[in-house]
Design a protein around this motif. Structure first.
Motif, PDB file in Angstrom:
ATOM      1  N   GLY A  76       0.797  -1.220   0.000  1.00  0.00           N
ATOM      2  CA  GLY A  76       0.000   0.000   0.000  1.00  0.00           C
ATOM      3  C   GLY A  76       0.830   1.270   0.000  1.00  0.00           C
ATOM      4  O   GLY A  76       0.273   2.370  -0.033  1.00  0.00           O
ATOM      5  N   TYR A  77       2.183   1.131   0.021  1.00  0.00           N
ATOM      6  CA  TYR A  77       3.066   2.290   0.047  1.00  0.00           C
ATOM      7  C   TYR A  77       4.082   2.206  -1.090  1.00  0.00           C
ATOM      8  O   TYR A  77       4.404   1.119  -1.585  1.00  0.00           O
ATOM      9  N   LYS A  78       4.600   3.361  -1.504  1.00  0.00           N
ATOM     10  CA  LYS A  78       5.651   3.394  -2.509  1.00  0.00           C
ATOM     11  C   LYS A  78       6.936   2.824  -1.919  1.00  0.00           C
ATOM     12  O   LYS A  78       7.276   3.095  -0.760  1.00  0.00           O
ATOM     13  N   LEU A  97       7.583   6.490   4.582  1.00  0.00           N
ATOM     14  CA  LEU A  97       6.986   5.935   3.382  1.00  0.00           C
ATOM     15  C   LEU A  97       5.766   6.750   2.963  1.00  0.00           C
ATOM     16  O   LEU A  97       4.959   7.151   3.815  1.00  0.00           O
ATOM     17  N   GLU A  98       5.661   6.960   1.659  1.00  0.00           N
ATOM     18  CA  GLU A  98       4.498   7.652   1.115  1.00  0.00           C
ATOM     19  C   GLU A  98       3.501   6.634   0.578  1.00  0.00           C
ATOM     20  O   GLU A  98       3.889   5.631  -0.022  1.00  0.00           O
ATOM     21  N   LYS A  99       2.218   6.900   0.792  1.00  0.00           N
ATOM     22  CA  LYS A  99       1.181   5.982   0.317  1.00  0.00           C
ATOM     23  C   LYS A  99       1.171   5.934  -1.205  1.00  0.00           C
ATOM     24  O   LYS A  99       1.348   6.946  -1.871  1.00  0.00           O
ATOM     25  N   GLN A 106      -4.083  -0.710  -3.940  1.00  0.00           N
ATOM     26  CA  GLN A 106      -4.974  -0.579  -2.783  1.00  0.00           C
ATOM     27  C   GLN A 106      -4.904  -1.845  -1.922  1.00  0.00           C
ATOM     28  O   GLN A 106      -4.891  -2.960  -2.438  1.00  0.00           O
ATOM     29  N   VAL A 107      -4.871  -1.661  -0.616  1.00  0.00           N
ATOM     30  CA  VAL A 107      -4.784  -2.786   0.315  1.00  0.00           C
ATOM     31  C   VAL A 107      -6.182  -3.150   0.800  1.00  0.00           C
ATOM     32  O   VAL A 107      -6.933  -2.287   1.260  1.00  0.00           O
ATOM     33  N   GLN A 116      -3.913  -7.769   1.517  1.00  0.00           N
ATOM     34  CA  GLN A 116      -3.518  -8.141   0.169  1.00  0.00           C
ATOM     35  C   GLN A 116      -3.679  -6.945  -0.758  1.00  0.00           C
ATOM     36  O   GLN A 116      -4.488  -6.049  -0.502  1.00  0.00           O
ATOM     37  N   LYS A 117      -2.934  -6.955  -1.860  1.00  0.00           N
ATOM     38  CA  LYS A 117      -3.150  -5.951  -2.887  1.00  0.00           C
ATOM     39  C   LYS A 117      -4.410  -6.281  -3.667  1.00  0.00           C
ATOM     40  O   LYS A 117      -4.672  -7.444  -3.973  1.00  0.00           O
TER      41      LYS A 117
END
Length: 790
Positions: A76-78, A97-99, A106-107, A116-117
């Motif tokens: 969920g983060y870069k 960390l940036e979203k 999306q998580v 999960q993604k």
């Protein structure tokens, strides 16, 4: 011997020297936007050197001196990249960390009961974020669920991809969950939409297709899981006020009021961390004078979530989530007629009520040192309805679930669980007095292979009982005691699910899934006995559970246009039902009556009405295409989600030789349509935003003839006289036969970082629409909203 001793001494000295050159690198990982510590982030230094952050977001690892290429990642983060020189002067690292803004990243939790993604799950799922809920001034979760592609809500009853029609407020084939626990009333088995705490919302996840293997009965058609929010590192408070007024309907003869009815409300949310405590308090007050005569609503809701995180016992937390609401008002059921009485109730059908609902959810969560999760969830849910129509009921639900989750290396999880539920229904006249029990065991494994192929396999066994009637299954499972040899049949309903997701290219995901589902009858469907105007409903104690299977194949393709990213999703699906439960109109004499008694016209009228029966087997096939995206297109911030769903809902037991009407599409299931289109777009420019929602469904194909034909036509062959349950309905449906199209508009201005004002116009074109028969929907509604955050 001396040489060997000398060699060992040299090796030991060399090892000690190398060991001494290793540096302990410490650090922490947090969310760049709010400072929240990130649990389970992967800090990879390359050269097979990696570690995870602990429950405090911290990590520690011993490394030889040298230069390392570091990556820090979390779902969920870069992914963050860094170059690090490790030596004696290396300081404590602090990574932020940036979203990720990619829709594919999306998580979600609901598909496998772990993070999960969205791109990697094996089933179709849509996600609703709090932003759109707030911007549309949503006062009832029913309206935002109805905006999801493939999802339709008819007078409170939800259907996913045509899986349900209209069943008079009894039972649901879609399971509503709040924080993964069922939130259906113990008596009617239906969703109480106004009770759901939308002011305390993290996100809403909608699973499409049979999900009974993981969620149990009532997940036959899918699951809607409302995930509530917990506080961030910084305290946050939000207060919302709104006021609105109903416009005059397009047809002036529908207007019954002298001054236009109004609606208003306010809500608040406060979340903060204080030492070891997490606290969320929120509430809502809502008042609606009603656009239908006699139908009003005044409600107040308050919810409180608290959690204590033990410092001395790492990973252990306990908490209590709670919600309570009281509602007073009038309930509109049947219109007076299709002309001037569309917003007026039939005589004797208006119900004045006072309803109280409350739930209390104690829980215990423990994360072991190796990352395993143990959680014990419990819930007490009470619904009490008092009214002036002799239809009162009190229902109590006791729910408990233990879940064990083990994260697999690299990617995946094993989930094991046990569920116990008890329901108590107290109703003198509506349902009677009943006691129910439900026990289940489930297991699911999700595993990702070769970093491309995701596999999901789940199985569940469920036992159900109402009073002395137990669930029936074709399979007997056996248990044996240690003291005596005893074979005992355990009447558990077994179901399973299986799914695959393959990442063919960087942004291309192909999935396929198969799932079994089942639904036990609700107390309302088996035991309800009541009447409203000319509408009578009879009980059916012989009603049996319905079962089903769903299969799907789909593809999700990500894309990027400049700084705007999203995905296109296309799926083909097929759902089959066996022993489908639906209310059917007919003459239902008690078994004790004689043949002679049944011949008299007056007796036939007495027992003419609706009853829930196992009518048929059914199959629903179709396709669904959707698109979602967000990001910047030049100076504009654009958010979009839209979808088209085609369904072909067929009654497999339809016999044209027994159909005297010989109408077209007579084999189509009742209260369904072929085409459904949903869409929402919002464009932000500096401090301004504009949004537009649209909803279209084609004409409802079949309904119960009893609503539009004279009552005597069902008793006397060829008769075409006498009263009808809904006067004017047949003519109305013949005129309004092109489906329904609606647009909602919203305009907003961000005054500053804390304050926002918006104008919302629902049913912008003031279109006339009927949901279920006799339920004409609202005219245009103007609302002004003010939101402040601090």
């Amino acid at each position: 011997m001396k040489k060997i001793t000398l060699i060992l001494f040299l090796f030991q000295s060399l090892f000690a020297q190398l060991k001494a050159q290793e540096i302990t690198v410490k650090g922490k990982v947090s969310d760049a936007s709010n400072g929240e510590m990130m649990i389970g982030a992967i800090v990879n230094f390359g050269k097979n050197k990696a570690t995870n952050t602990n429950l405090d977001g911290e990590f520690s690892i011993s490394l030889p001196e040298g230069r390392y290429s570091v990556t820090v990642s979390l779902m969920g983060y870069k992914t963050l990249a860094d170059s690090l020189q490790v030596n004696a002067n290396t300081k404590v690292l602090n990574y932020k960390l940036e979203k990720s803004v990619r829709e594919l990243d999306q998580v979600v939790i609901s598909a496998g009961k772990y993070e999960q993604k969205l791109s990697e799950i094996t089933v179709s799922m849509d996600v609703i974020k709090p932003k759109i809920v707030e911007n549309k001034n949503t006062v009832n979760l029913e309206t935002i669920a109805d905006q999801v592609p493939g999802v339709t809500v008819t007078d409170g009853q939800v259907s996913i991809r045509g899986g349900s029609g209209f069943s008079y407020g009894a039972g649901s084939r879609v399971l509503m969950c709040v924080d993964e626990m069922p939130m259906l009333a113990a008596d009617a088995g239906d969703i109480k939409w106004t009770y759901l705490p939308i002011e305390n919302l993290d996100q809403i996840e909608v699973i499409k297709g049979a999900s009974s293997a993981l969620f149990g009965s009532s997940a036959l058609n899918g699951v809607i899981n409302v995930r509530t929010a917990y506080p961030k590192e910084k305290p946050e408070t939000k207060i919302t006020f709104f006021a609105g007024i109903y416009d005059n309907p397009m047809r002036s003869n529908l207007k019954w009021w002298n001054s236009n009815p109004t609606t208003s409300g306010s809500s608040f949310y406060h979340g903060q961390k204080s030492g070891n405590f997490d606290l969320v308090a929120s509430g809502n007050v809502f008042n609606d004078e009603g656009y239908r005569e006699g139908e009003s609503e005044l409600r107040g809701r308050f919810n409180l979530n608290v959690k204590y995180n033990f410092k001395k016992v790492k990973g252990l937390s306990i908490g209590l989530n709670s919600n309570a609401m009281q509602t007073t008002g009038g309930l509109f059921i049947l219109w007076q007629d299709a002309d001037s009485g569309g917003y007026r109730p039939q005589a004797g059908t208006l119900s004045n009520y006072v309803t109280t609902r409350s739930n209390y959810d104690p829980f215990v969560t423990y994360f072991s040192k190796n990352g395993d999760k143990h959680i014990l969830r419990t819930r007490y849910f009470n619904t009490t309805n008092r009214n002036n129509t002799n239809q009162e009921s009190t229902a109590e639900l006791y729910y408990s679930e233990y879940q064990y989750r083990h994260l697999l290396k690299k990617s995946g999880a094993i989930n094991l669980g046990a569920v116990a539920t008890r329901s108590v229904i107290l109703s003198d006249s509506l349902y009677g007095f009943h006691d129910g029990a439900n026990y289940a065991l489930y297991a699911q494994i999700d595993k990702r292979f070769f970093n491309r192929l995701s596999v999901s396999l789940g199985v569940r066994g469920e036992y159900f009982k109402i009073d002395d009637e137990e669930s029936i299954t074709d399979v007997n499972w056996y248990t044996k005691t240690d003291t005596i040899t005893l074979l005992k049949a355990v009447k558990m309903r077994p179901v399973m699910r299986f799914g695959l997701n393959y990442q063919a290219f960087e942004y291309t995901y192909i999935r396929a899934s198969f799932g079994q589902g089942y639904r036990f009858p609700s107390v309302a469907e088996k035991y309800v006995q009541t009447s409203v105007g000319a509408l009578t409903i009879f009980p059916n104690q012989q009603l049996q559970p319905e079962t089903g299977t769903s299969a799907e194949i789909g593809i999700k393709q990500g894309f990027k246009i400049l700084n705007w990213n999203g995905f296109i999703d296309v799926a083909a699906f097929s759902t089959t039902y066996r022993n489908m439960m639906e209310f059917a109109f007919g003459i239902y004499f008690p078994d004790t009556t004689s043949v002679e008694y049944q011949q008299y016209l007056g007796n036939k009228l007495k027992y003419l009405g609706f009853k829930s029966i196992n009518i048929s087997n059914a199959r629903i096939t179709g396709i669904e295409a959707s698109v979602a995206g967000n990001g910047k297109l030049g100076p504009l911030e654009v958010s979009l989600f839209a979808g088209y769903t085609y369904t072909n809902p067929i009654n497999l037991n339809y016999n044209p030789n027994l159909d005297t009407n010989k109408t077209a599409n007579a084999n189509v299931l009742k209260y369904r349509f072929f085409h459904n289109v949903k869409g929402d777009i919002q464009i932000d420019y500096k401090k301004f935003f504009v949004g537009l929602s649209s909803r279209y469904n084609s004409h409802i194909i079949n309904i119960d003839d009893s609503f539009q034909k004279p009552v005597f036509s069902f008793i006397i062959p060829g008769a075409n006289f006498g009263p009808t349950i809904l006067p004017g309905l047949e003519t109305y449906r013949n005129i309004h036969n092109t489906g329904n199209l609606f647009f909602d508009l919203r305009l907003g201005y961000q005054i500053n970082t804390s304050n926002k004002v918006s104008l919302i116009v629902n049913n912008m074109m003031n279109a006339e629409n009927m949901g279920r028969p006799g339920d004409m929907q609202a005219p245009r509604l103007w609302m002004l909203q003010f939101v402040t955050k601090f």
